[in-house]
Write a protein that holds these residues in place. Sequence first.
Motif, PDB file in Angstrom:
ATOM      1  N   LEU A 120     -11.508   2.038  -0.791  1.00  0.00           N
ATOM      2  CA  LEU A 120     -10.230   1.325  -0.705  1.00  0.00           C
ATOM      3  C   LEU A 120      -9.761   1.222   0.746  1.00  0.00           C
ATOM      4  O   LEU A 120      -9.255   0.178   1.170  1.00  0.00           O
ATOM      5  CB  LEU A 120      -9.174   2.047  -1.539  1.00  0.00           C
ATOM      6  CG  LEU A 120      -9.385   2.077  -3.054  1.00  0.00           C
ATOM      7  CD1 LEU A 120      -8.326   2.940  -3.719  1.00  0.00           C
ATOM      8  CD2 LEU A 120      -9.347   0.672  -3.632  1.00  0.00           C
ATOM      9  N   PHE A 158      -9.792  -5.151  -5.657  1.00  0.00           N
ATOM     10  CA  PHE A 158      -8.574  -4.426  -6.047  1.00  0.00           C
ATOM     11  C   PHE A 158      -8.091  -4.894  -7.420  1.00  0.00           C
ATOM     12  O   PHE A 158      -7.686  -4.081  -8.253  1.00  0.00           O
ATOM     13  CB  PHE A 158      -7.481  -4.638  -5.000  1.00  0.00           C
ATOM     14  CG  PHE A 158      -7.701  -3.885  -3.724  1.00  0.00           C
ATOM     15  CD1 PHE A 158      -7.296  -2.573  -3.597  1.00  0.00           C
ATOM     16  CD2 PHE A 158      -8.335  -4.482  -2.648  1.00  0.00           C
ATOM     17  CE1 PHE A 158      -7.503  -1.860  -2.422  1.00  0.00           C
ATOM     18  CE2 PHE A 158      -8.555  -3.789  -1.473  1.00  0.00           C
ATOM     19  CZ  PHE A 158      -8.137  -2.482  -1.357  1.00  0.00           C
ATOM     20  N   PHE A 198      -5.438   4.052  -5.698  1.00  0.00           N
ATOM     21  CA  PHE A 198      -4.371   4.861  -5.114  1.00  0.00           C
ATOM     22  C   PHE A 198      -3.787   5.890  -6.087  1.00  0.00           C
ATOM     23  O   PHE A 198      -3.126   6.824  -5.662  1.00  0.00           O
ATOM     24  CB  PHE A 198      -3.218   3.996  -4.569  1.00  0.00           C
ATOM     25  CG  PHE A 198      -3.651   2.901  -3.666  1.00  0.00           C
ATOM     26  CD1 PHE A 198      -4.024   3.158  -2.361  1.00  0.00           C
ATOM     27  CD2 PHE A 198      -3.709   1.587  -4.117  1.00  0.00           C
ATOM     28  CE1 PHE A 198      -4.443   2.140  -1.529  1.00  0.00           C
ATOM     29  CE2 PHE A 198      -4.116   0.561  -3.289  1.00  0.00           C
ATOM     30  CZ  PHE A 198      -4.490   0.835  -1.988  1.00  0.00           C
ATOM     31  N   LEU A 208       0.122  -6.847  -4.076  1.00  0.00           N
ATOM     32  CA  LEU A 208      -1.010  -6.547  -3.198  1.00  0.00           C
ATOM     33  C   LEU A 208      -2.079  -7.629  -3.293  1.00  0.00           C
ATOM     34  O   LEU A 208      -2.600  -8.108  -2.266  1.00  0.00           O
ATOM     35  CB  LEU A 208      -1.606  -5.185  -3.573  1.00  0.00           C
ATOM     36  CG  LEU A 208      -2.894  -4.774  -2.863  1.00  0.00           C
ATOM     37  CD1 LEU A 208      -2.636  -4.542  -1.380  1.00  0.00           C
ATOM     38  CD2 LEU A 208      -3.490  -3.522  -3.488  1.00  0.00           C
ATOM     39  N   ALA A 219       0.777   4.105  -2.794  1.00  0.00           N
ATOM     40  CA  ALA A 219       0.442   5.466  -2.373  1.00  0.00           C
ATOM     41  C   ALA A 219       1.507   6.457  -2.842  1.00  0.00           C
ATOM     42  O   ALA A 219       1.178   7.568  -3.303  1.00  0.00           O
ATOM     43  CB  ALA A 219       0.290   5.524  -0.857  1.00  0.00           C
ATOM     44  N   VAL A 256       0.843  -1.204   0.000  1.00  0.00           N
ATOM     45  CA  VAL A 256       0.000   0.000   0.000  1.00  0.00           C
ATOM     46  C   VAL A 256       0.875   1.250   0.000  1.00  0.00           C
ATOM     47  O   VAL A 256       0.588   2.233  -0.701  1.00  0.00           O
ATOM     48  CB  VAL A 256      -0.940  -0.003   1.219  1.00  0.00           C
ATOM     49  CG1 VAL A 256      -1.686   1.317   1.329  1.00  0.00           C
ATOM     50  CG2 VAL A 256      -1.927  -1.159   1.120  1.00  0.00           C
ATOM     51  N   LEU A 295      -9.071  -2.286   2.656  1.00  0.00           N
ATOM     52  CA  LEU A 295      -7.771  -2.587   3.267  1.00  0.00           C
ATOM     53  C   LEU A 295      -7.905  -2.792   4.764  1.00  0.00           C
ATOM     54  O   LEU A 295      -7.217  -3.641   5.349  1.00  0.00           O
ATOM     55  CB  LEU A 295      -6.785  -1.456   2.970  1.00  0.00           C
ATOM     56  CG  LEU A 295      -6.292  -1.360   1.528  1.00  0.00           C
ATOM     57  CD1 LEU A 295      -5.536  -0.054   1.314  1.00  0.00           C
ATOM     58  CD2 LEU A 295      -5.398  -2.550   1.180  1.00  0.00           C
ATOM     59  N   LEU A 355      -8.731   2.867   7.430  1.00  0.00           N
ATOM     60  CA  LEU A 355      -8.035   1.573   7.484  1.00  0.00           C
ATOM     61  C   LEU A 355      -7.676   1.223   8.927  1.00  0.00           C
ATOM     62  O   LEU A 355      -7.929   0.094   9.384  1.00  0.00           O
ATOM     63  CB  LEU A 355      -6.773   1.651   6.617  1.00  0.00           C
ATOM     64  CG  LEU A 355      -5.910   0.392   6.399  1.00  0.00           C
ATOM     65  CD1 LEU A 355      -5.030   0.578   5.161  1.00  0.00           C
ATOM     66  CD2 LEU A 355      -5.019   0.078   7.594  1.00  0.00           C
TER      67      LEU A 355
END
Length: 384
Positions: free
Chosen positions: A365, A330, A354, A303, A33, A29, A369, A65
């Motif tokens: 998202l 995802f 992202f 991921l 990001a 992640v 997550l 998250l």
Amino acid sequence: MAAVFDKPPLRNRLLPVLQGFDGPLAFAVFLLACAGLLTMYSSGFDHGTRFADHGRNMVLAGVILFVVAQIPPQRLMVFAVPLYTVGVALLIAVAVMGVTKKGAKRWVNVGVVIQPSEILKIAMPLMLSWWFQKREGQLRPLDFVVAALLLAVPVGLIMKQPDLGTALLVLSAGISVIFFAGLSWKLIVPPLVLGLGVVVLVVMFEPRICAEGVRWPILHDYQQQRICTLLDPSKDPLGKGFHIIQGMIAIGSGGMFGKGFMQGTQTHLEFIPERTTDFIFAAFSEEFGLVGNACLILAFLFLVLRGLAIALDASTLFSRLLAGSVTMIFFTYAFVNMGMVSGILPVVGVPLPFISYGGTAMVTLGLGLGILMSIAKARRLVQS
């Protein structure tokens, strides 16, 4: 004599909260990001406050998250039926008294204007995971039929709005749960073969079925036009085919190593439409090239594989089904977005996780997550 108790240090008090977080998932992640912030700065630094807002949305997703990760999976199961019921009720409200924008009725005013279809991205896997958990060890064919009906109702309401992109994501999440629950391959292979056959026939007879005046059943006119434009964007290069053509030009012009950060001509001369949202992958490809694309795809692949590993190690059927389906959300996001920008899938409103700008998608998202982190955390705490 009064006893004096020393207050434990802050590190010891925070340890139970942070313990159990999945490091590899957090690392994936973090990489995505960083790629998102880098790309958004390049493509959106002259686009109002897009970069600052994108960073704010990421922080909000991170908070969500963290909070959701503290909720044990068995507590998450309590929200399945209420969240699904509220989501479907709001979708019905959209059909009856929804707010119309740009020809689509996707929103409803409940004091604030919201888009209920976004709720179903999480509510659908929660509901179907709860359904199969309740029938663990005694599954019958009828249970899969009921699951299909639970899936068909919201997907049908979302397609009616029309919102093909969100309907595709909700459908993908629901089918993933049904597949992971043990649906027989005998029921999976025939639709796949039929779908492949339809695709081949559409490609073969494209000149006839996409001729002027020909209308397809079931699909809306704009959906038919998107498919026909995908098959031959050169028919309308300055109109409906403009998005696909400019996206492919940007991707191809990036070459092996790209033109460099903030050096993309297609991006900064504004040839790429929606360069900070749906078509941001074209901007990324132009500046970072094939090598950058490979790194981005590997990050998404890592991921997805990590999410599936968390699903495999989950301690209950509900957790396994939920983690697997959230992970496939995802995958669907990334696959559909990259496919449509590259010209191999029709253009639908699906952002790149992202990377693309969008507050609602980023919140979704963060929820997904958080659910994966919660399931991973529960498993690690049980093992320890």
